[in-house]
Design a protein around this motif. Structure first.
Motif, PDB file in Angstrom:
ATOM      1  N   ARG A 111       0.842  -1.193   0.000  1.00 18.36           N
ATOM      2  CA  ARG A 111       0.000   0.000   0.000  1.00 18.36           C
ATOM      3  C   ARG A 111       0.878   1.244   0.000  1.00 18.36           C
ATOM      4  N   PRO A 146       5.225   2.982  -2.396  1.00 19.28           N
ATOM      5  CA  PRO A 146       4.653   1.729  -1.905  1.00 19.28           C
ATOM      6  C   PRO A 146       5.455   1.198  -0.724  1.00 19.28           C
ATOM      7  N   VAL A 147       4.770   0.624   0.246  1.00 19.85           N
ATOM      8  CA  VAL A 147       5.441  -0.099   1.326  1.00 19.85           C
ATOM      9  C   VAL A 147       4.837  -1.500   1.417  1.00 19.85           C
ATOM     10  N   LEU A 148       5.648  -2.428   1.866  1.00 18.82           N
ATOM     11  CA  LEU A 148       5.172  -3.782   2.137  1.00 18.82           C
ATOM     12  C   LEU A 148       4.583  -3.753   3.537  1.00 18.82           C
ATOM     13  N   PRO A 199      10.087  -0.842   0.575  1.00 18.99           N
ATOM     14  CA  PRO A 199       9.884  -1.906  -0.409  1.00 18.99           C
ATOM     15  C   PRO A 199      11.191  -2.461  -0.976  1.00 18.99           C
TER      16      PRO A 199
END
Lengths: 246, 246
Positions: free
Chosen positions: B192, B209-211, B234
């Motif tokens: 997200r 984006p990040v995990l 990420p």
């Protein structure tokens, strides 16, 4: 909060905060349209450029989204499909009961190359007859949300690709292969940039991030029997993990 | 492959393919410097603008990367830390043997709000005394690669935050709490966009984006005893999953 025309804070910045507060409080819920530029101008006694700048920045930051011909909306986190109880075995061809849902895009016999041999720990490097390479789209509600790619060594499954192509059932394909079926698996999950081909297939821009899972499955006999690479559009899927402790 | 000056394909596009072929064949390996603009101009008898356009497009596509004052390099996938055997219990405070490595950024007692109560399935909504909220950086080699956030209901652990703050050992904190310790967990993994605060903390651009992993842990007594949200840059982490089949 009221906009203060005598403040040192520029009006567009005050308007941004005004909108963000209403989003945070739920007054402007996710997915819902916000008042038009004209309404904001009139209600808050602001100039058009002030309103435009505030909205443009909130769009650039991803908070708002403009739908052409419709208006400006609060960004909604898209609905996501949950892939439940995801594990290293998910989407494994050798662990599947049936392959009838897979809709393979390609089924190929790859000659052994350095990179693939390394994945399979160079097993029988000298005499490796190569690998079956199968690719398929991961679809949900008709939309392509991901791609799957599996590699299976020809040394363990000499006819796998041909058998899948001819529609043979998994029960028949795996008969007498008990020792070569996956019994242990490990998986690495990461975010990486989509390749050109992946971006095209998933209809996302080149170098967009994708959620990527790479699984290595080991058979009862101790061979690496399958490598699976799965990638998903970042906005459409969550992976579910389940665990228990004693 | 040779560049063909009489072809309909523009020279810069031919040069792009020429470079891409060398990357694919391993002649220009990942992370390595490619010949300078000047050398490419001379060796291939090309004009400076042609070479510049090819390189600029490959940089824009992420294939090449310019290091100021050094030259142009083939992009390398960054080294990633693997978080081994990731599970819904990873980074759980209640499942930790010790919290001495956590370096909490904040330990707060949150009053119950609608959203948090929903996470905990509204349990005892009327009389909920709120939630302990603890946040911490996930660091490796001195670099901040992620953020952790845990929520623990005060109803189950009335003094948790105070006890952690005072440096009490986990053995003492969890004594006689057997029924409230996590025994089952589920986790959702997704990509997200980073919030503004997350982007700042992780030194990435806003909306990158990040995990993200969100875990819900349930106790032996059937209560939801902890919610954990973990996010990672990420480019710096892979999550490892392990599984076995009978």
């Amino acid at each position: 909060m009221k906009l203060d025309k005598r403040s040192n804070i520029p009006l567009y910045a005050q308007l941004k905060d005004w909108i963000l507060e209403r989003i945070a409080s739920g007054q402007f819920p996710a997915g819902q349209q916000i008042p038009s530029e004209l309404v904001l101008c009139e209600d808050l006694a602001l100039s058009r450029p002030t309103v435009r700048q505030a909205i443009a920045e909130l769009v650039a930051e991803g908070t708002l989204v403009i739908q052409k011909g419709k208006g400006t909306f609060v960004s909604a986190e898209p609905e996501r499909l949950e892939i439940r109880q995801f594990s290293p075995f998910s989407y494994s061809l050798l662990a599947a009961k049936s392959l009838s849902d897979y809709n393979f895009q390609s089924i190929e016999l790859l000659p052994p190359d350095e990179e693939t041999l390394r994945l399979f720990e160079g097993a029988k490097a000298s005499g490796s007859p190569g690998f079956w390479s199968l690719t398929w789209p991961i679809r949900i509600h008709g939309q392509e949300i991901g791609l799957g790619h599996s590699l299976i060594p020809v040394s363990l499954f000499p006819d796998f690709g041909d058998q899948v192509q001819s529609g043979k059932s998994m029960i028949d394909i795996l008969a007498n292969k008990y020792a070569y079926l996956p019994s242990k698996g490990s998986c690495q999950l990461a975010v990486r940039a989509a390749t050109h081909a992946e971006a095209l297939a998933l209809d996302i821009s080149r170098r967009s991030p994708v959620l990527c899972a790479t699984s290595r499955l080991t058979s009862r006999s101790g061979h690496i029997c399958e490598w699976i690479e799965l990638i998903w559009r970042p906005d459409s899927v969550t992976l579910g993990l389940e665990a228990g402790r004693i």
